[in-house]
Scaffold this active site. Sequence first.
Site, PDB file in Angstrom:
ATOM      1  N   THR A 113      -4.737  -3.975   1.970  1.00 60.60           N
ATOM      2  CA  THR A 113      -4.714  -2.506   2.878  1.00 60.60           C
ATOM      3  C   THR A 113      -3.838  -1.202   2.323  1.00 60.60           C
ATOM      4  O   THR A 113      -3.215  -1.749   1.535  1.00 60.60           O
ATOM      5  CB  THR A 113      -3.854  -2.975   4.550  1.00 60.60           C
ATOM      6  N   GLY A 114      -4.213  -0.447   2.591  1.00 57.65           N
ATOM      7  CA  GLY A 114      -2.899   0.790   1.714  1.00 57.65           C
ATOM      8  C   GLY A 114      -4.267   2.161   1.807  1.00 57.65           C
ATOM      9  O   GLY A 114      -5.358   2.023   2.588  1.00 57.65           O
ATOM     10  N   THR A 146      -6.003  -0.425   9.278  1.00 57.16           N
ATOM     11  CA  THR A 146      -6.373  -1.433   8.816  1.00 57.16           C
ATOM     12  C   THR A 146      -5.928  -3.042   9.072  1.00 57.16           C
ATOM     13  O   THR A 146      -5.034  -3.452   8.610  1.00 57.16           O
ATOM     14  CB  THR A 146      -6.809  -1.894   6.895  1.00 57.16           C
ATOM     15  N   GLY A 150      -7.507   3.511   0.559  1.00 54.83           N
ATOM     16  CA  GLY A 150      -8.785   3.022  -0.006  1.00 54.83           C
ATOM     17  C   GLY A 150      -8.935   3.571  -1.186  1.00 54.83           C
ATOM     18  O   GLY A 150      -9.789   2.829  -1.731  1.00 54.83           O
ATOM     19  N   VAL A 206     -15.403   7.514   2.597  1.00 51.08           N
ATOM     20  CA  VAL A 206     -15.567   5.833   2.665  1.00 51.08           C
ATOM     21  C   VAL A 206     -14.888   5.068   2.053  1.00 51.08           C
ATOM     22  O   VAL A 206     -14.694   5.903   1.026  1.00 51.08           O
ATOM     23  CB  VAL A 206     -17.052   5.420   1.822  1.00 51.08           C
ATOM     24  N   GLY A 207     -14.058   4.429   2.154  1.00 49.27           N
ATOM     25  CA  GLY A 207     -12.311   3.403   1.816  1.00 49.27           C
ATOM     26  C   GLY A 207     -13.517   2.020   1.669  1.00 49.27           C
ATOM     27  O   GLY A 207     -14.111   2.086   1.551  1.00 49.27           O
ATOM     28  N   ASP A 208     -11.936   0.676   1.144  1.00 48.87           N
ATOM     29  CA  ASP A 208     -11.876  -0.208   0.476  1.00 48.87           C
ATOM     30  C   ASP A 208     -12.924  -0.702   0.757  1.00 48.87           C
ATOM     31  O   ASP A 208     -13.414  -1.961   0.326  1.00 48.87           O
ATOM     32  CB  ASP A 208     -10.508  -0.527  -0.408  1.00 48.87           C
TER      33      ASP A 208
HETATM   34  N1  GLY Z   1      -7.518   1.042   3.071  1.00 47.43           N
HETATM   35  C1  GLY Z   1      -8.511   1.244   4.415  1.00 47.43           C
HETATM   36  C2  GLY Z   1      -9.107   2.605   3.821  1.00 47.43           C
HETATM   37  O1  GLY Z   1      -7.718   3.350   3.319  1.00 47.43           O
HETATM   38  O2  GLY Z   1      -9.982   3.646   4.376  1.00 47.43           O
END
Ligand code: GLY
Length: 307
Positions: free
Chosen positions: A223-224, A173, A226, A202-204
Site C-alpha cells: 500500500t502507498g 488501499t 502506486g 492505474v496504480g499498483d
Molecule cells: N496504492 C494504491 C494506488 O496508488 O493506486
Amino acid sequence: MGFKPVVVVHGGAGVWRGLDLDMGAVVKTLKEAVMIGLDVSRSGGCLDMVVEAIAFLEDSGLFNAGVGSVLDYVGGVSMDAGVMISSGRAGGVAAVTYPRNPIRLARIVAEKTPHIIMAGPRADELAAKLGLEKHPGPHWRSVERWKTARLKPPQSTWIARRIESAKALGYDTVGAVALDSNGCLAAGASTGGVLLKLPGRVGDSCIPGAGFYANGKVAASATGIGETIIMSMSSLRLAQLYEIVGVLRDAVELTVREHTMRWGPGTLGLIALSSRGEVEASYNTEAMPWASASLGEEPRVSGLPIA
Ligand code: GLY
C-alpha cells in the site's frame, strides 16, 4: 491439513489523521475481516480467504476501496484490484467502475480467463455479464473529501502531488494475505486509487509483483504511492529479499528501507506472511492499521495512528 490457517489484512498506509472516521469502527472492521477470512478457511482455500476478507473491507465504506473509493479529478470512481496464489496464478482488474467488489472480478480474471489483467469498460462488461453486484456510486465521505481537495493548489512534481493527495486522503488501499491448511499462500489488494487522479490512471493494486505477490514461501501486499510501488515492484522485491536473507522481519524492513531511500518517506506499507505462518508488517508512513490472527486466535490490531 498440516498448516494452521492465518489471515493478515491492512486498511492502507497513510497519515490517518484529521479523518472524518471513527477509528473504533476501523479497528472493529479490520478484526472482522480477519475473522471472516479464518471462517472461510474451514471450507475454502487461501484464495477464498483473501477474496472474502478484502470484499468485506470493500463493502465497509471505511477504506479507499470498493464502496469507500476516492474520486478522480472529475468526480468519478474507478478501481484497481488483484489477487495471486502460490501456484503462480494471478488476476487483476484496472480502472473498473462497475463492480462493488473489484476483488471478485480480479479472481474471475485469475480463474476463468487466460489473461492476467483486464481493464476499463470491457472488464466492466464482464462484471455485469457475470452478474457481479454493481457499485452504488460515490460514498458521501468521498464526495466531501473530493470537494475539499479540489480547492487546494496543485503541487509542483508528481511525487509531491501524490504525497499531498495521500495526506489529503489520510490513507490508501486495502490488502490481505492468507495461508490455508494445505500451506497455500495468497495475496490480494484493492483500491480506489489516488484522490484527484487523472481519469484512466492505474496504480499498483492490479499488478502482480507490485501491489501483491505470492510464491511457495511468502505472500505480500503493498500500500502507498502506486507509481513508486510499480517502479520498485515492491511485493516481488520483498519475496526476493526473503529468498536471500531468509528472515521475514529483515526482508520486510529492508524492502521498506530501500523504498524510502529511493522514493522518500510516506510512500510504502507492506504486510507479509510466510509459509511457516510468520507475520510481519512495516511502513514508512505515519500509520498503517493492520490486523492478523491464526485460526482459533483473537485478531490483534497494530499500526494505528498516534493520538
Ligand atoms: N496504492 C494504491 C494506488 O496508488 O493506486
